[in-house]
Design a protein around this motif. Structure first.
Motif, PDB file in Angstrom:
ATOM      1  N   VAL A  47       0.869  -1.174   0.000  1.00 51.05           N
ATOM      2  CA  VAL A  47       0.000   0.000   0.000  1.00 51.05           C
ATOM      3  C   VAL A  47       0.909   1.228   0.000  1.00 51.05           C
ATOM      4  O   VAL A  47       1.869   1.286   0.765  1.00 51.05           O
ATOM      5  N   TRP A  48       0.620   2.197  -0.865  1.00 49.99           N
ATOM      6  CA  TRP A  48       1.503   3.357  -0.925  1.00 49.99           C
ATOM      7  C   TRP A  48       0.746   4.638  -1.248  1.00 49.99           C
ATOM      8  O   TRP A  48      -0.367   4.611  -1.763  1.00 49.99           O
ATOM      9  N   LEU A  96       7.197  -1.057  -7.562  1.00 46.67           N
ATOM     10  CA  LEU A  96       6.499  -1.795  -6.508  1.00 46.67           C
ATOM     11  C   LEU A  96       5.778  -3.023  -7.056  1.00 46.67           C
ATOM     12  O   LEU A  96       5.660  -4.040  -6.374  1.00 46.67           O
ATOM     13  N   ASP A  97       5.287  -2.930  -8.290  1.00 50.69           N
ATOM     14  CA  ASP A  97       4.612  -4.074  -8.914  1.00 50.69           C
ATOM     15  C   ASP A  97       5.563  -5.242  -9.167  1.00 50.69           C
ATOM     16  O   ASP A  97       5.115  -6.378  -9.321  1.00 50.69           O
ATOM     17  N   PHE A 106      -9.864   6.156  -2.734  1.00 53.50           N
ATOM     18  CA  PHE A 106      -8.681   5.352  -3.021  1.00 53.50           C
ATOM     19  C   PHE A 106      -8.234   5.687  -4.425  1.00 53.50           C
ATOM     20  O   PHE A 106      -9.049   5.905  -5.328  1.00 53.50           O
ATOM     21  N   GLY A 107      -6.893   5.686  -4.592  1.00 51.20           N
ATOM     22  CA  GLY A 107      -6.370   5.839  -5.945  1.00 51.20           C
ATOM     23  C   GLY A 107      -6.519   4.534  -6.688  1.00 51.20           C
ATOM     24  O   GLY A 107      -6.625   3.474  -6.110  1.00 51.20           O
ATOM     25  N   LYS A 108      -6.535   4.596  -8.009  1.00 50.20           N
ATOM     26  CA  LYS A 108      -6.651   3.384  -8.821  1.00 50.20           C
ATOM     27  C   LYS A 108      -5.529   3.308  -9.821  1.00 50.20           C
ATOM     28  O   LYS A 108      -5.118   4.297 -10.386  1.00 50.20           O
ATOM     29  N   LYS A 109      -5.029   2.071 -10.004  1.00 51.18           N
ATOM     30  CA  LYS A 109      -3.994   1.863 -11.004  1.00 51.18           C
ATOM     31  C   LYS A 109      -4.626   1.842 -12.388  1.00 51.18           C
ATOM     32  O   LYS A 109      -5.787   1.507 -12.556  1.00 51.18           O
ATOM     33  N   THR A 117       0.102  -3.955  -5.863  1.00 47.26           N
ATOM     34  CA  THR A 117       0.155  -2.636  -5.233  1.00 47.26           C
ATOM     35  C   THR A 117      -1.241  -2.039  -5.106  1.00 47.26           C
ATOM     36  O   THR A 117      -2.124  -2.293  -5.935  1.00 47.26           O
ATOM     37  N   VAL A 118      -1.431  -1.257  -4.065  1.00 49.60           N
ATOM     38  CA  VAL A 118      -2.674  -0.526  -3.848  1.00 49.60           C
ATOM     39  C   VAL A 118      -2.287   0.915  -3.534  1.00 49.60           C
ATOM     40  O   VAL A 118      -1.610   1.176  -2.534  1.00 49.60           O
TER      41      VAL A 118
END
Length: 353
Positions: free
Chosen positions: A168-169, A187-188, A349-352, A193-194
């Motif tokens: 989580v970042w 990070l992936d 929340f952010g999204k990839k 990652t979240v």
């Protein structure tokens, strides 16, 4: 075989995600130069996949550690990587600086980077980004004490060492979309990652995904010991427990069902599972797990200099000593001053991509 297949799938997925950059190691690096300050387990968990997945060439990475033996080990494991004897030398021309040190050593690293930034020699790039994998230390601490304005804070977990981590970042607002994409690629490389807009979720994630493996290992240990007590060999009991936990997790992920539905499907009326569940409920299994997670969250807040008076049986407005007098309300093992204001409520929340 299942774990191997998962790791191969993760690698393949990472390759797909990064296709927008390049698949050639000789032509592409995620960052111009990455510096790792600290070469412990988490540092190496990040180093290894970057190299093995051809995401960053060893020659474009530098490591620093207070231990000469640790530096020699990294040089042996990853030929071509550069080792530095000082932090200012290590971070020169680096546009990603990874903090992989113990929380108690963060201030020392801050001081070295601040000194390098103020000496006017251009050691620290203007576009340099700090990426922290240190528990408890908030983003503002890095900005104020290192004088580097672009900071990303992350909370990976130990399964990252086999490419199955979850991280989580969050980051400062001045980290642009392209830089966020590159940090995500780093990070992936060792798991999922979240991204979260609100940093407070990182302290929360410390109590679930960060420290969570310890809870699972403790459950695993208890189940194995019970199996041995019944008469299984330790090897057989271990195999049964490992694959039970692995299969149950994969089943839950693939079906997408609520855990309560899955648990109910195993629990026949007046059956063996029902008897076991009865004992778990009698022993307040759920309550103990939830209390442990809250305790971990509070400690993470304390390590970041924040108030830990949050959650069940905690009041942000009543002093700790008064709480003790009132019905002996339980308090943290590491009491701190109550907060001056309320916790921020995260917007989203952010999204990839």
């Amino acid at each position: 075989m299942i774990m191997l297949a998962n790791r191969l799938l993760s690698a393949a997925t990472a390759g797909t995600r990064l296709a927008k950059f390049s698949t050639s190691a000789s032509k592409y690096n995620i960052f111009d130069k990455i510096t790792f300050i600290g070469t412990g387990k988490m540092g190496q968990a990040m180093l290894s996949p970057l190299i093995t997945q051809n995401l960053q060439s060893p020659s474009s990475m530098t490591v620093y550690d207070v231990s000469d033996a640790a530096l020699r080990k990294v040089e042996e494991l990853y030929p071509g990587i550069k080792a530095s004897s000082s932090i200012p030398d290590a971070i020169a021309d680096s546009n990603l600086i990874v903090y992989g040190v113990k929380p108690q050593n963060v201030c020392k690293v801050h001081a070295e980077i601040r000194r390098a930034k103020l000496d006017g020699a251009g050691t620290v790039r203007d576009d340099a980004i700090i990426l922290s994998v240190v528990a408890g230390t908030p983003i503002q601490n890095y900005v104020e004490r290192s004088l580097v304005t672009k900071v990303a804070r992350s909370m990976p977990n130990t399964p990252a060492q086999i490419g199955c981590g979850v991280t989580v970042w969050s980051c400062t607002d001045n980290v642009d979309a392209n830089e966020r994409r590159r940090i995500t690629a780093v990070l992936d490389s060792f798991g999922k990652t979240v991204f979260v807009e609100d940093e407070s979720f990182i302290d929360m994630s410390t109590s679930i995904s960060g420290s969570g493996p310890a809870y699972i290992f403790m459950l695993m240990e208890a189940m194995i010991d019970a199996g041995v007590h019944m008469g299984f060999s330790r090897e057989t009991a271990t195999t049964l427990v490992h694959h039970t936990l692995l299969g149950s997790t994969k089943f839950a992920m693939e079906t997408g069902e609520h855990p309560a539905v899955l648990r109910n499907s195993v629990t026949s009326p007046a059956g063996t599972t029902a008897s076991a569940i009865y004992e778990l409920e009698n022993g307040k299994f759920r309550t103990v797990i939830k209390d442990a997670i809250w305790a971990c969250y509070r400690r993470s807040l304390e390590m970041g200099g924040k108030s830990s008076q949050v959650g069940p049986n905690r009041s942000p407005t009543i002093p700790v000593d008064l709480q003790v007098m009132m019905n002996n309300i339980p308090i943290s093992h590491h009491p701190v001053e109550p907060p001056m204001g309320e916790m921020r409520v995260p917007s989203s929340f952010g999204k990839k991509d």
